[in-house]
Write a protein that holds these residues in place. Structure first.
Motif, short mmCIF file in Angstrom:
data_model
loop_
_atom_site.label_atom_id
_atom_site.label_comp_id
_atom_site.label_asym_id
_atom_site.label_seq_id
_atom_site.Cartn_x
_atom_site.Cartn_y
_atom_site.Cartn_z
N THR A 1 44.37 31.81 23.79
CA THR A 1 45.24 31.79 24.96
C THR A 1 45.61 30.35 25.31
OG1 THR A 1 43.35 31.71 26.48
CG2 THR A 1 44.19 33.88 25.86
N ARG A 2 46.59 30.19 26.19
CA ARG A 2 47.02 28.87 26.63
C ARG A 2 46.85 28.73 28.14
NH1 ARG A 2 46.25 28.11 22.27
NH2 ARG A 2 47.56 27.23 20.62
N SER A 3 46.01 29.57 28.73
CA SER A 3 45.78 29.53 30.17
C SER A 3 44.68 28.54 30.51
CB SER A 3 45.40 30.94 30.68
OG SER A 3 44.88 30.88 31.99
N ASP A 4 44.95 27.62 31.45
CA ASP A 4 43.92 26.67 31.88
C ASP A 4 42.73 27.40 32.50
OD1 ASP A 4 45.40 24.50 31.04
OD2 ASP A 4 46.33 24.15 32.99
N LEU A 5 43.02 28.49 33.22
CA LEU A 5 41.95 29.24 33.87
C LEU A 5 41.03 29.89 32.84
CD1 LEU A 5 40.89 30.12 36.66
CD2 LEU A 5 42.28 32.19 36.42
N ASP B 1 34.93 36.07 21.21
CA ASP B 1 34.68 37.35 21.88
C ASP B 1 34.52 37.15 23.38
OD1 ASP B 1 34.91 38.91 19.66
OD2 ASP B 1 32.77 39.17 19.33
N THR B 2 33.87 36.04 23.77
CA THR B 2 33.75 35.73 25.20
C THR B 2 35.12 35.52 25.81
OG1 THR B 2 31.58 34.68 24.89
CG2 THR B 2 32.80 34.08 26.87
N GLU B 3 35.97 34.78 25.11
CA GLU B 3 37.35 34.58 25.60
C GLU B 3 38.06 35.92 25.74
OE1 GLU B 3 41.54 32.56 24.10
OE2 GLU B 3 40.02 33.25 22.69
N ARG B 4 37.91 36.80 24.76
CA ARG B 4 38.58 38.10 24.81
C ARG B 4 38.11 38.92 26.00
NH1 ARG B 4 36.95 42.93 23.29
NH2 ARG B 4 35.08 42.02 22.35
N ARG B 5 36.80 38.93 26.29
CA ARG B 5 36.29 39.68 27.43
C ARG B 5 36.78 39.11 28.75
NH1 ARG B 5 31.73 40.17 23.93
NH2 ARG B 5 30.86 38.21 24.70
N ILE B 6 36.89 37.78 28.84
CA ILE B 6 37.41 37.15 30.06
C ILE B 6 38.87 37.53 30.27
CG2 ILE B 6 37.99 34.94 31.12
CD1 ILE B 6 35.48 33.79 29.84
N VAL B 7 39.66 37.51 29.19
CA VAL B 7 41.07 37.88 29.30
C VAL B 7 41.20 39.32 29.76
CG1 VAL B 7 43.16 38.32 27.96
CG2 VAL B 7 41.91 36.18 27.65
N ARG B 8 40.42 40.21 29.20
CA ARG B 8 40.51 41.62 29.57
C ARG B 8 40.07 41.85 31.01
NH1 ARG B 8 38.02 45.37 24.92
NH2 ARG B 8 39.12 46.94 26.17
N GLY B 9 39.17 40.99 31.51
CA GLY B 9 38.70 41.16 32.88
C GLY B 9 39.56 40.47 33.92
N PHE B 10 40.04 39.26 33.60
CA PHE B 10 40.71 38.44 34.61
C PHE B 10 42.07 37.90 34.18
CE2 PHE B 10 36.10 37.70 34.65
CZ PHE B 10 35.77 38.23 35.89
N GLY B 11 42.42 38.02 32.92
CA GLY B 11 43.63 37.38 32.44
C GLY B 11 44.90 38.01 32.97
N SER B 12 45.98 37.25 32.89
CA SER B 12 47.29 37.76 33.30
C SER B 12 47.76 38.82 32.31
CB SER B 12 48.29 36.62 33.38
OG SER B 12 48.51 36.08 32.09
#
Length: 203
Positions: free
Chosen positions: A113-117, A166-177
């Motif tokens: 992803t390219r999201s700073d968050l 995988d951590t990034e993927r779980r964060i995106v699924r939980g909080f990502g745009s």
């Protein structure tokens, strides 16, 4: 007397202040984590330090996604706790293991992803798991540089890389745009993808 010209200026100022709130909260939480215990004095000092840092230094505005998926959020935090427990046991064993021979490494991991968050949360979630710590971040390219313990083979390196992604993927699924979710759509969990690859290689 308020003029129409003042309204956009006031709105911009309010948005600028609002954009500094997430970094301020993050700094307060980080201050509390560094002390390792909660007290009202630590909280008060953390608030003061956070305000000084946000006022004295330029912090990139954090654009919140405005989206939270309850189930995926629970999955992320449960998995994070399990990773912390597992890694704590592994690091403890390394500390008492007889004839310890370990090889550490600096790894470059490019996020998808390219999201700073998302980049920040992935870095924090990875660093709080014992055995690894973020030493540098390339914000423009969304790359994390991590110091990792006990990397003895290419397989260990690839396994750790998959865990971070995988951590990034779980964060995106939980909080990502929604844009982040669409970008990650179709990207399988790394362990499942590896299992499928091994299955094809054996067939």
């Amino acid at each position: 007397m308020t003029t129409p010209r003042d309204v956009p200026t006031r709105r911009v100022r309010l948005e600028a202040v609002g954009n500094q709130i997430p970094p301020l909260i993050a700094l307060i939480v980080l201050w509390m984590l560094l002390w390792g215990e909660f007290s009202w004095l630590n909280l008060l000092v953390g608030i003061m330090v956070g305000i000084v840092v946000t006022v004295a230094f330029y912090l990139v505005p954090v654009q919140l996604s405005g989206r939270v998926h309850p189930l995926h959020t629970v999955v992320f935090f449960v998995r994070l706790i399990l990773d912390i427990v597992r890694a704590s046991i592994d690091v403890s064993w390394l500390a008492v293991k007889p004839r310890l021979v370990t090889s550490n490494a600096i790894l470059e991991i490019r996020l998808r992803t390219r999201s700073d968050l998302i980049l920040t949360w992935t870095a924090v979630a990875t660093s709080i798991v014992p055995g690894s710590i973020v030493v540098d971040i390339d914000r423009e390219s969304s790359i994390l540089y991590l110091h990792v313990l006990n990397m003895n083979s290419a397989g260990d390196i690839e396994s750790f890389r998959r865990r971070v992604l995988d951590t990034e993927r779980r964060i995106v699924r939980g909080f990502g745009s929604r844009e982040d979710v669409e970008r990650m759509r179709g990207v399988r969990p790394a362990n499942r993808r590896a299992a499928r690859s091994n299955g094809k290689g054996q067939s």
